[in-house]
Design a protein around this motif. Sequence first.
Motif, PDB file in Angstrom:
ATOM      1  N   GLY A 183       1.102  -1.059  -0.038  1.00  0.00           N
ATOM      2  CA  GLY A 183      -0.519   0.094   0.076  1.00  0.00           C
ATOM      3  C   GLY A 183       0.557   1.214  -0.136  1.00  0.00           C
ATOM      4  N   VAL A 184       2.018   1.185  -0.271  1.00  0.00           N
ATOM      5  CA  VAL A 184       2.800   2.215  -0.158  1.00  0.00           C
ATOM      6  C   VAL A 184       3.566   2.249  -1.897  1.00  0.00           C
ATOM      7  CG1 VAL A 184       4.795   3.055   0.677  1.00  0.00           C
ATOM      8  CG2 VAL A 184       3.197   2.339   2.047  1.00  0.00           C
ATOM      9  N   GLU A 185       3.397   3.821  -2.080  1.00  0.00           N
ATOM     10  CA  GLU A 185       4.516   4.033  -3.402  1.00  0.00           C
ATOM     11  C   GLU A 185       5.078   4.896  -3.317  1.00  0.00           C
ATOM     12  OE1 GLU A 185       2.942   5.977  -7.971  1.00  0.00           O
ATOM     13  OE2 GLU A 185       1.594   5.370  -7.158  1.00  0.00           O
ATOM     14  N   PHE A 186       7.043   4.648  -3.415  1.00  0.00           N
ATOM     15  CA  PHE A 186       8.044   5.676  -3.023  1.00  0.00           C
ATOM     16  C   PHE A 186       7.243   7.101  -4.569  1.00  0.00           C
ATOM     17  CE2 PHE A 186      11.325   7.299  -4.199  1.00  0.00           C
ATOM     18  CZ  PHE A 186      11.850   8.282  -3.652  1.00  0.00           C
ATOM     19  N   ARG A 187       7.286   8.548  -4.269  1.00  0.00           N
ATOM     20  CA  ARG A 187       6.897   9.531  -4.734  1.00  0.00           C
ATOM     21  C   ARG A 187       8.681  10.262  -5.367  1.00  0.00           C
ATOM     22  NH1 ARG A 187       1.550   9.957  -5.723  1.00  0.00           N
ATOM     23  NH2 ARG A 187       2.177  11.287  -7.403  1.00  0.00           N
ATOM     24  N   GLY A 188       9.545  10.113  -3.993  1.00  0.00           N
ATOM     25  CA  GLY A 188      10.534  10.329  -4.707  1.00  0.00           C
ATOM     26  C   GLY A 188      10.784  11.038  -3.390  1.00  0.00           C
ATOM     27  N   GLY A 189      12.045  11.624  -3.578  1.00  0.00           N
ATOM     28  CA  GLY A 189      12.866  12.174  -1.810  1.00  0.00           C
ATOM     29  C   GLY A 189      14.282  12.866  -2.245  1.00  0.00           C
ATOM     30  N   LEU A 190      15.053  13.125  -1.459  1.00  0.00           N
ATOM     31  CA  LEU A 190      16.184  14.192  -0.519  1.00  0.00           C
ATOM     32  C   LEU A 190      17.232  12.860  -0.219  1.00  0.00           C
ATOM     33  CD1 LEU A 190      17.685  16.616  -1.699  1.00  0.00           C
ATOM     34  CD2 LEU A 190      16.753  17.645   0.271  1.00  0.00           C
ATOM     35  N   CYS A 191      18.540  13.018  -0.786  1.00  0.00           N
ATOM     36  CA  CYS A 191      19.210  12.245  -0.104  1.00  0.00           C
ATOM     37  C   CYS A 191      20.417  12.845   0.257  1.00  0.00           C
ATOM     38  CB  CYS A 191      19.348  10.967  -0.183  1.00  0.00           C
ATOM     39  SG  CYS A 191      20.530   9.777   0.165  1.00  0.00           S
ATOM     40  N   TRP A 192      21.477  13.662   0.433  1.00  0.00           N
ATOM     41  CA  TRP A 192      22.716  14.290   0.920  1.00  0.00           C
ATOM     42  C   TRP A 192      23.871  13.395   1.862  1.00  0.00           C
ATOM     43  CZ3 TRP A 192      18.554  16.220   2.905  1.00  0.00           C
ATOM     44  CH2 TRP A 192      18.525  16.614   4.312  1.00  0.00           C
ATOM     45  N   GLY A 193      24.695  13.075   2.104  1.00  0.00           N
ATOM     46  CA  GLY A 193      25.578  12.338   2.771  1.00  0.00           C
ATOM     47  C   GLY A 193      26.981  13.342   3.925  1.00  0.00           C
ATOM     48  N   GLU A 194      26.551  13.817   4.664  1.00  0.00           N
ATOM     49  CA  GLU A 194      27.665  14.324   5.702  1.00  0.00           C
ATOM     50  C   GLU A 194      28.669  13.753   6.495  1.00  0.00           C
ATOM     51  OE1 GLU A 194      24.824  17.042   8.113  1.00  0.00           O
ATOM     52  OE2 GLU A 194      24.313  18.311   6.383  1.00  0.00           O
ATOM     53  N   GLN A 195      29.760  14.038   6.306  1.00  0.00           N
ATOM     54  CA  GLN A 195      30.795  13.629   7.610  1.00  0.00           C
ATOM     55  C   GLN A 195      31.252  14.621   8.475  1.00  0.00           C
ATOM     56  OE1 GLN A 195      34.339  12.750   4.950  1.00  0.00           O
ATOM     57  NE2 GLN A 195      34.809  11.695   7.303  1.00  0.00           N
ATOM     58  N   SER A 196      30.198  13.782   9.214  1.00  0.00           N
ATOM     59  CA  SER A 196      30.226  15.128   9.959  1.00  0.00           C
ATOM     60  C   SER A 196      29.535  14.449  11.663  1.00  0.00           C
ATOM     61  CB  SER A 196      29.782  16.951  10.432  1.00  0.00           C
ATOM     62  OG  SER A 196      28.419  16.673   9.774  1.00  0.00           O
ATOM     63  N   PRO A 197      28.924  15.028  12.689  1.00  0.00           N
ATOM     64  CA  PRO A 197      27.636  14.517  13.611  1.00  0.00           C
ATOM     65  C   PRO A 197      26.821  14.654  13.058  1.00  0.00           C
ATOM     66  CG  PRO A 197      29.629  16.116  15.554  1.00  0.00           C
ATOM     67  CD  PRO A 197      30.085  15.655  13.085  1.00  0.00           C
ATOM     68  N   PRO A 198      25.832  14.066  13.711  1.00  0.00           N
ATOM     69  CA  PRO A 198      24.833  13.793  13.395  1.00  0.00           C
ATOM     70  C   PRO A 198      23.667  15.521  13.749  1.00  0.00           C
ATOM     71  CG  PRO A 198      24.478  11.512  14.412  1.00  0.00           C
ATOM     72  CD  PRO A 198      25.550  12.904  14.862  1.00  0.00           C
ATOM     73  N   ARG A 199      22.686  16.092  12.856  1.00  0.00           N
ATOM     74  CA  ARG A 199      22.320  17.127  12.845  1.00  0.00           C
ATOM     75  C   ARG A 199      21.209  17.558  14.624  1.00  0.00           C
ATOM     76  NH1 ARG A 199      21.031  20.477   7.760  1.00  0.00           N
ATOM     77  NH2 ARG A 199      23.400  20.019   6.460  1.00  0.00           N
ATOM     78  N   VAL A 200      21.211  18.179  14.971  1.00  0.00           N
ATOM     79  CA  VAL A 200      20.181  18.141  15.717  1.00  0.00           C
ATOM     80  C   VAL A 200      19.570  17.312  16.188  1.00  0.00           C
ATOM     81  CG1 VAL A 200      19.364  20.106  17.798  1.00  0.00           C
ATOM     82  CG2 VAL A 200      21.675  20.513  17.198  1.00  0.00           C
ATOM     83  N   ALA A 201      18.480  18.172  15.100  1.00  0.00           N
ATOM     84  CA  ALA A 201      17.278  17.260  14.857  1.00  0.00           C
ATOM     85  C   ALA A 201      17.098  15.840  14.851  1.00  0.00           C
ATOM     86  CB  ALA A 201      16.038  17.990  13.586  1.00  0.00           C
ATOM     87  N   PHE A 202      18.214  15.514  14.223  1.00  0.00           N
ATOM     88  CA  PHE A 202      18.577  13.751  13.905  1.00  0.00           C
ATOM     89  C   PHE A 202      19.284  13.151  14.623  1.00  0.00           C
ATOM     90  CE2 PHE A 202      17.476  15.702  10.071  1.00  0.00           C
ATOM     91  CZ  PHE A 202      15.898  14.685   9.431  1.00  0.00           C
ATOM     92  N   ARG A 203      19.389  13.845  16.317  1.00  0.00           N
ATOM     93  CA  ARG A 203      20.211  12.241  17.236  1.00  0.00           C
ATOM     94  C   ARG A 203      19.656  12.438  18.050  1.00  0.00           C
ATOM     95  NH1 ARG A 203      23.887  17.606  18.905  1.00  0.00           N
ATOM     96  NH2 ARG A 203      24.857  17.677  17.218  1.00  0.00           N
ATOM     97  N   ARG A 204      19.890  11.078  17.980  1.00  0.00           N
ATOM     98  CA  ARG A 204      19.019   9.940  19.430  1.00  0.00           C
ATOM     99  C   ARG A 204      18.259  10.946  20.442  1.00  0.00           C
ATOM    100  NH1 ARG A 204      23.034   5.590  18.600  1.00  0.00           N
ATOM    101  NH2 ARG A 204      22.503   4.679  17.195  1.00  0.00           N
ATOM    102  N   ASN A 205      17.228  10.532  21.847  1.00  0.00           N
ATOM    103  CA  ASN A 205      17.476  10.791  22.304  1.00  0.00           C
ATOM    104  C   ASN A 205      17.131  10.528  22.571  1.00  0.00           C
ATOM    105  OD1 ASN A 205      16.349  12.721  24.557  1.00  0.00           O
ATOM    106  ND2 ASN A 205      13.759  13.172  23.358  1.00  0.00           N
ATOM    107  N   ASP A 206      18.684   9.695  23.887  1.00  0.00           N
ATOM    108  CA  ASP A 206      18.548   8.676  24.641  1.00  0.00           C
ATOM    109  C   ASP A 206      18.250   8.874  26.636  1.00  0.00           C
ATOM    110  OD1 ASP A 206      19.427   6.763  22.506  1.00  0.00           O
ATOM    111  OD2 ASP A 206      21.412   8.014  22.841  1.00  0.00           O
ATOM    112  N   GLY A 207      17.526   9.978  26.683  1.00  0.00           N
ATOM    113  CA  GLY A 207      17.474  10.257  27.820  1.00  0.00           C
ATOM    114  C   GLY A 207      16.633  10.356  28.230  1.00  0.00           C
TER     115      GLY A 207
END
Length: 102
Positions: free
Chosen positions: A78-102
């Motif tokens: 029931g899912v059809e891929f429609r498009g997206g965006l992919c890029w790579g970075e060699q750095s620590p994860p951006r704040v919005a994508f860091r795990r919230n382990d606390g």
Amino acid sequence: MDEQSAPLTMHLYCRVDVVVTDPAAVTGQAVAELRAADIDWSAEEDDLDTAVVELRANLAASLASVVDISRLSDGVPGVEFRGGLCWGEQSPPRVAFRRNDG
């Protein structure tokens, strides 16, 4: 989803960590795919040789160019891929994508 429901456009946000064990293989694959692509270089700002040099110098861009994000939803009914965006970075994860382990 029943037949009366309209399809919903969803946005899926992911952070994927990978370890590159062979950077030359990654950039080599990116260059090979670039050379095989049907690109009208006369309509581009640079030429094939310049683009190859840029890919070889940028592992993150090379990796992002060879990863096939269209396969993320393979096998999901029931899912059809429609498009997206992919890029790579060699750095620590951006704040919005860091795990919230606390």
